[in-house]
Design a protein around this motif. Structure first.
Motif, PDB file in Angstrom:
ATOM      1  N   ALA A  71     -11.410   0.387   1.740  1.00  0.00           N
ATOM      2  CA  ALA A  71     -12.476   1.386   1.621  1.00  0.00           C
ATOM      3  C   ALA A  71     -12.255   2.564   2.573  1.00  0.00           C
ATOM      4  O   ALA A  71     -12.505   3.723   2.220  1.00  0.00           O
ATOM      5  N   ASP A  72     -11.778   2.292   3.787  1.00  0.00           N
ATOM      6  CA  ASP A  72     -11.579   3.353   4.785  1.00  0.00           C
ATOM      7  C   ASP A  72     -10.122   3.452   5.218  1.00  0.00           C
ATOM      8  O   ASP A  72      -9.834   3.880   6.344  1.00  0.00           O
ATOM      9  N   TYR A 118      -1.689   4.208  -5.321  1.00  0.00           N
ATOM     10  CA  TYR A 118      -1.849   2.829  -5.769  1.00  0.00           C
ATOM     11  C   TYR A 118      -1.458   1.794  -4.716  1.00  0.00           C
ATOM     12  O   TYR A 118      -0.544   2.002  -3.912  1.00  0.00           O
ATOM     13  N   HIS A 131      -5.224  -1.524  -7.019  1.00  0.00           N
ATOM     14  CA  HIS A 131      -6.301  -0.666  -6.533  1.00  0.00           C
ATOM     15  C   HIS A 131      -5.815   0.778  -6.551  1.00  0.00           C
ATOM     16  O   HIS A 131      -4.670   1.054  -6.206  1.00  0.00           O
ATOM     17  N   ARG A 132      -6.704   1.674  -6.956  1.00  0.00           N
ATOM     18  CA  ARG A 132      -6.359   3.097  -6.998  1.00  0.00           C
ATOM     19  C   ARG A 132      -7.341   3.879  -6.136  1.00  0.00           C
ATOM     20  O   ARG A 132      -8.534   3.607  -6.114  1.00  0.00           O
ATOM     21  N   ARG A 133      -6.822   4.853  -5.444  1.00  0.00           N
ATOM     22  CA  ARG A 133      -7.696   5.728  -4.658  1.00  0.00           C
ATOM     23  C   ARG A 133      -7.232   7.179  -4.767  1.00  0.00           C
ATOM     24  O   ARG A 133      -6.166   7.454  -5.302  1.00  0.00           O
ATOM     25  N   ASP A 149      -7.727   5.466   4.438  1.00  0.00           N
ATOM     26  CA  ASP A 149      -7.216   6.810   4.709  1.00  0.00           C
ATOM     27  C   ASP A 149      -7.525   7.260   6.140  1.00  0.00           C
ATOM     28  O   ASP A 149      -6.717   7.954   6.770  1.00  0.00           O
ATOM     29  N   THR A 186     -11.067  -3.701  -2.703  1.00  0.00           N
ATOM     30  CA  THR A 186     -12.113  -2.684  -2.594  1.00  0.00           C
ATOM     31  C   THR A 186     -12.690  -2.646  -1.183  1.00  0.00           C
ATOM     32  O   THR A 186     -12.874  -1.565  -0.593  1.00  0.00           O
ATOM     33  N   ASP A 227       0.859  -1.181   0.000  1.00  0.00           N
ATOM     34  CA  ASP A 227       0.000   0.000   0.000  1.00  0.00           C
ATOM     35  C   ASP A 227       0.895   1.231   0.000  1.00  0.00           C
ATOM     36  O   ASP A 227       1.525   1.566   1.005  1.00  0.00           O
ATOM     37  N   ARG A 252       1.143   9.940  -3.876  1.00  0.00           N
ATOM     38  CA  ARG A 252       0.310  10.239  -5.055  1.00  0.00           C
ATOM     39  C   ARG A 252       1.234  10.417  -6.255  1.00  0.00           C
ATOM     40  O   ARG A 252       2.007  11.375  -6.316  1.00  0.00           O
TER      41      ARG A 252
END
Length: 301
Positions: free
Chosen positions: A179-180, A152, A299-301, A182, A175, A141, A145
């Motif tokens: 999800a949380d 990513y 996964h991207r956020r 951050d 996913t 993880d 950015r």
């Protein structure tokens, strides 16, 4: 008394195939119980891995207490799954790191930077519960950015984990777990470990039922069936094949089946060679820089 003994022998002989079927079923389910027990408590046999650490929080997003709690959870789930479970967090650009591999891979996109790093990290430490580069999973993880605006993550699978996880399963795990992330990194990484362990130990029974329960149920059902049939057929035989035949002698009427013609219909059976939505295992299968087979997804956020 002697007649009863004869009847018992007759009925036992009649039901011998039932007893044989139950015996075979008991042996098969007993073997499954042994296999399940061995797998859930299997000792780690990889002696070449160069570290006992599983939590590499380089981004420093968790407290020391949270890291220790996560290590304890991972140790428990590794015994259950027979897989190494690794977490790596970063907070740095991987663009320059990935460029060193573009001669062999071609131009890499930002989402692939984490793939290269995760696979290499797994290989360099020789992770794998059963052997180096063996059964296990690593979540990378990266909190940085990248230039395209994306943050990513990558889930790298190997060995049994690679075969177990399809691309769809990996996407679903990432996913849900992230999800949380951050707002609650520790909670997200706990969820990652638990979701992975659940998928690796899922036997398709819901709720979980110990494998010895079907054995007991089968034996009990057979006992009830045999007992009820013995009572029902307890009386002496009062009829024979000719009891209700007029005159006591059967009359056979002649019948013949006359073969008229033969018709053969040919039909082509289609085989589906496509990938399909039900594809299982090997999500994103590829070779790392060291030649090790990995599955994975991003996964991207």
């Amino acid at each position: 008394m002697e007649n009863r003994d004869i009847n018992w022998k007759k009925y036992i002989s009649y039901f011998k195939y039932w007893f044989l079927a139950i015996l075979v079923l008991a042996v098969i389910l007993g073997a499954l119980l042994v296999i399940h027990g061995r797998r859930s408590g299997k000792e780690r046999t990889n002696e070449e891995c160069d570290t006992t650490e599983r939590v590499f929080d380089y981004a420093d997003v968790m407290s020391e207490e949270q890291e220790d709690a996560l290590r304890a959870l991972i140790a428990e789930k590794e015994m259950q799954t027979g897989c190494d479970i690794v977490l790596v967090t970063l907070d740095e650009s991987l663009a320059d790191y990935a460029k060193a591999y573009e001669n062999g891979t071609g131009r890499l996109q930002p989402y692939q930077y984490t793939m290269i790093y995760a696979d290499n990290f797994y290989d360099e430490h020789k992770f794998g519960y059963d052997r180096p580069y063996g059964d296990g999973v690593l979540l990378l993880d990266n909190w940085y950015r990248e230039a395209d605006g994306g943050v990513y993550s990558w889930l790298s699978t190997c060995g049994r984990a690679e075969k177990r996880f399809s691309s769809e399963m990996i996407d679903s795990l990432l996913t849900e777990a992230l999800a949380d992330v951050d707002s609650d990194p520790y909670g997200a990484y706990v969820k990652y470990v638990e979701l992975f362990a659940r998928a690796m130990t899922d036997t398709g029974r819901s709720p979980w039922i110990p494998v010895y329960v079907p054995i007991f149920a089968a034996l009990l059902g057979t006992g009830v069936f045999v007992g009820s049939n013995l009572k029902r057929h307890k009386g002496d035989k009062t009829v024979s094949l000719i009891t209700y035949v007029e005159g006591g002698k059967p009359e056979l009427r002649r019948r013949e089946d006359i073969f008229l013609r033969k018709t053969v219909t040919k039909r082509r059976i289609e085989h589906n060679s496509g990938d399909g939505g039900g594809r299982s295992g090997g999500g994103g299968s590829h070779r790392s820089g060291g030649g090790v087979s990995h599955g994975g997804g991003g996964h991207r956020r």
